[in-house]
Write a protein that holds these residues in place. Structure first.
Motif, short mmCIF file in Angstrom:
data_model
loop_
_atom_site.label_atom_id
_atom_site.label_comp_id
_atom_site.label_asym_id
_atom_site.label_seq_id
_atom_site.Cartn_x
_atom_site.Cartn_y
_atom_site.Cartn_z
N LYS A 4 0.83 -1.19 0.00
CA LYS A 4 0.00 0.00 0.00
C LYS A 4 0.87 1.25 0.00
CE LYS A 4 -3.73 2.31 2.50
NZ LYS A 4 -4.64 2.24 3.66
N LEU A 5 1.92 1.24 0.86
CA LEU A 5 2.82 2.39 0.91
C LEU A 5 3.52 2.60 -0.43
CD1 LEU A 5 4.44 1.90 4.43
CD2 LEU A 5 2.81 3.65 3.76
N MET A 6 3.92 1.49 -1.06
CA MET A 6 4.58 1.59 -2.36
C MET A 6 3.67 2.24 -3.39
SD MET A 6 7.66 0.76 -2.97
CE MET A 6 7.48 0.45 -4.70
N MET A 7 2.41 1.84 -3.42
CA MET A 7 1.48 2.38 -4.41
C MET A 7 1.23 3.86 -4.18
SD MET A 7 1.32 -0.12 -6.27
CE MET A 7 0.24 0.65 -7.48
N ILE A 8 1.17 4.28 -2.92
CA ILE A 8 1.02 5.71 -2.63
C ILE A 8 2.23 6.48 -3.13
CG2 ILE A 8 0.85 7.44 -0.79
CD1 ILE A 8 -0.67 5.34 0.85
N CYS A 9 3.39 5.88 -2.90
CA CYS A 9 4.64 6.50 -3.36
C CYS A 9 4.65 6.65 -4.88
CB CYS A 9 5.83 5.67 -2.90
SG CYS A 9 7.40 6.19 -3.60
N TYR A 90 13.07 -0.37 -6.62
CA TYR A 90 11.87 -0.73 -7.36
C TYR A 90 11.74 0.11 -8.63
CZ TYR A 90 10.26 -2.70 -2.88
OH TYR A 90 10.15 -3.41 -1.70
N ASN A 91 11.13 -0.47 -9.65
CA ASN A 91 10.62 0.32 -10.76
C ASN A 91 9.29 0.91 -10.33
OD1 ASN A 91 8.78 0.58 -13.33
ND2 ASN A 91 10.88 0.58 -14.10
N ILE A 92 8.98 2.12 -10.79
CA ILE A 92 7.77 2.79 -10.35
C ILE A 92 6.50 2.00 -10.67
CG2 ILE A 92 7.46 4.11 -12.48
CD1 ILE A 92 6.58 6.46 -10.75
N ASN A 93 6.58 1.14 -11.68
CA ASN A 93 5.39 0.40 -12.09
C ASN A 93 5.31 -0.99 -11.48
OD1 ASN A 93 4.43 2.44 -13.89
ND2 ASN A 93 6.05 1.85 -15.31
N SER A 94 6.13 -1.27 -10.49
CA SER A 94 6.15 -2.61 -9.91
C SER A 94 6.41 -2.54 -8.40
CB SER A 94 7.25 -3.45 -10.57
OG SER A 94 7.38 -4.70 -9.94
N THR A 95 5.84 -3.49 -7.68
CA THR A 95 6.12 -3.63 -6.23
C THR A 95 7.08 -4.78 -5.98
OG1 THR A 95 4.15 -5.02 -5.98
CG2 THR A 95 3.90 -2.65 -5.56
N THR A 96 7.61 -5.39 -7.04
CA THR A 96 8.62 -6.44 -6.91
C THR A 96 10.00 -5.80 -6.94
OG1 THR A 96 7.19 -8.04 -8.03
CG2 THR A 96 9.54 -8.56 -7.89
N PRO A 97 10.80 -5.99 -5.88
CA PRO A 97 12.11 -5.31 -5.84
C PRO A 97 13.08 -5.82 -6.89
CG PRO A 97 11.91 -6.85 -4.01
CD PRO A 97 10.57 -6.80 -4.67
N TYR A 120 12.50 5.23 -10.91
CA TYR A 120 12.82 4.21 -9.91
C TYR A 120 12.76 4.82 -8.50
CZ TYR A 120 14.37 1.58 -13.94
OH TYR A 120 14.41 0.93 -15.15
N VAL A 121 12.42 3.98 -7.54
CA VAL A 121 12.39 4.40 -6.14
C VAL A 121 13.29 3.48 -5.32
CG1 VAL A 121 10.14 5.51 -6.16
CG2 VAL A 121 10.26 3.06 -5.79
N LEU A 122 13.95 4.08 -4.31
CA LEU A 122 14.82 3.33 -3.41
C LEU A 122 14.26 3.45 -2.00
CD1 LEU A 122 16.78 5.21 -5.47
CD2 LEU A 122 18.44 3.58 -4.60
N ARG A 123 14.38 2.37 -1.23
CA ARG A 123 13.87 2.34 0.14
C ARG A 123 14.94 1.78 1.06
NH1 ARG A 123 10.70 -1.97 2.94
NH2 ARG A 123 9.39 -1.01 4.55
N THR A 124 15.22 2.49 2.14
CA THR A 124 16.10 1.97 3.18
C THR A 124 15.27 1.79 4.45
OG1 THR A 124 16.80 4.13 4.02
CG2 THR A 124 18.07 3.18 2.20
N LEU A 125 15.54 0.71 5.22
CA LEU A 125 14.73 0.39 6.40
C LEU A 125 15.60 -0.24 7.48
CD1 LEU A 125 12.01 -0.12 7.88
CD2 LEU A 125 11.90 -2.31 6.65
N ALA A 126 15.52 0.33 8.70
CA ALA A 126 16.17 -0.29 9.86
C ALA A 126 15.19 -1.29 10.45
CB ALA A 126 16.54 0.78 10.89
N ALA A 127 15.38 -2.56 10.15
CA ALA A 127 14.39 -3.58 10.49
C ALA A 127 14.57 -4.16 11.88
CB ALA A 127 14.43 -4.70 9.45
N ASP A 128 15.74 -3.98 12.50
CA ASP A 128 16.00 -4.55 13.84
C ASP A 128 16.06 -3.45 14.89
OD1 ASP A 128 16.05 -7.06 12.91
OD2 ASP A 128 18.22 -7.34 13.01
#
Length: 348
Positions: A4-9, A90-97, A120-128
């Motif tokens: 959902k967040l990706m699609m908003i982006c 990601y490519n803007i037209n896909s949610t598959t990295p 293209y969009v890039l995402r960084t995430l601190a998961a721990d």
């Protein structure tokens, strides 16, 4: 939630991204910075410096205007760095990295991927979780550009009749150059050229066609379009007919449809000649109606036969279209037919 967040982006990012400038940018990450408010990277190459904590995700975007190999590097540092930091592309037209990589302080990440034109969009995430502390990261993007050192064309000069086309083929050194090529004509009224180097003769005159690379290298071809002849006008009309060699009193006739509608009928006038070029007089020699269902730029062939004549009487032949009818119900009389008949009615 992530999808959902990706699609908003993806929905918002198009208005946020300008075209790349030439120089590299150094960007300091600021807040708010989320899927709904991503950073726009303004240059071909960029170095992004950011600070993050647990569950903090940062979004960036860039626009690629040509197919290129692009290198992405991501490194983290700090007193208490997470052991599970994500980097995604990601490519803007896909949610598959395209890239989905886990990074820690001891294993910086770098990967080169071949990407087509697109956004293209890039995402960084601190998961721990790591005690509520923050960490620093550096994200770099480098487009692997290879400048052209020379360019040549398949021809340096050519003569084209009105209506004819010619594809100029560029040869760029080095062969792996990423430079795009811009094509221009010095006389657009006489000769046009498209983005692929295909030139078309429009009217009598001379034009210099220039192919120029992004790095400033150029090559030229001079195109001359001679004064328009009867054959030129016949060739460029709505339909055109050509005649093959005569064999055993027969000749192959090919009709080509130049118009944007489907041809349904065509009237063809054939003039037969002896080998000497003198006209062979035959009874009722005039335009003959033929069915012809031809789409735009389509061709079809038929056979003309000189009947009731001694073998090998037919030495050559000419043909002209008198009239055509199209699937919209409209008929057109060839404005050059009378001139053709007057020119060739007695001799080849």
């Amino acid at each position: 939630m992530k999808k959902k967040l990706m699609m908003i982006c993806l929905a918002l990012i198009i208005v946020l991204i300008p075209t790349f400038a030439l120089a590299a940018d150094v960007i300091n990450e600021t807040e708010p910075n989320s899927s709904t408010s991503p950073h726009a990277i303004l240059s071909k190459d960029a170095e992004i410096r950011g600070t993050a904590s647990y569950s903090d995700e940062d979004w960036y975007a860039f626009k690629l205007e040509k197919k290129l190999d692009v290198t992405f590097s991501y490194a983290i540092s700090g007193n208490a760095v997470p052991m599970n930091t994500k980097f995604e592309l990601y490519n803007i037209n896909s949610t598959t990295p395209i890239i989905n990589q886990t990074v820690d302080a001891n294993n910086p990440f770098s990967q080169t991927v071949s990407l087509p034109v697109g956004i293209y969009v890039l995402r960084t995430l601190a998961a721990d979780s790591f005690g509520g502390n923050t960490y620093n990261y550096v994200l770099t993007i480098k487009q692997n550009l290879v400048a052209a050192t020379n360019i040549t064309l398949s021809k340096t000069k050519a003569t084209l009749r009105k209506g004819r086309t010619l594809a100029l083929k560029p040869s760029v050194t080095p062969s792996g150059s990423t430079d795009s090529i811009t094509w221009t004509s010095s006389n657009k009224k006489a000769v046009s050229v498209d983005g692929n180097g295909v030139v078309k003769a429009l009217a009598a005159g001379t034009a210099t066609i220039t192919a120029k690379t992004e790095s400033g290298k150029s090559a030229k071809c001079v195109i001359t379009v001679p004064k328009v002849t009867l054959d030129d006008n016949l060739y460029s009309w709505k339909a055109y007919v050509s005649v093959g060699s005569a064999k055993k009193n027969s000749a192959k006739i090919t009709v080509k449809n130049n118009y944007s509608k489907t041809m349904t009928k065509v009237w063809i006038h054939v003039l037969p000649y002896y080998k000497s070029g003198k006209l062979i007089k035959v009874k009722n020699n005039g335009p003959i109606e033929k069915p012809a269902y031809l789409g735009t730029n389509s061709s079809a062939s038929t056979t003309y036969s000189l009947n009731n004549a001694p073998s090998n009487t037919l030495g050559k032949a000419r043909a002209c279209i008198y009239k055509v009818t199209y699937d919209n119900g409209k008929s057109y009389v060839n404005p050059y037919y009378k001139q053709w008949l007057k020119t060739y009615k007695s001799h080849y």
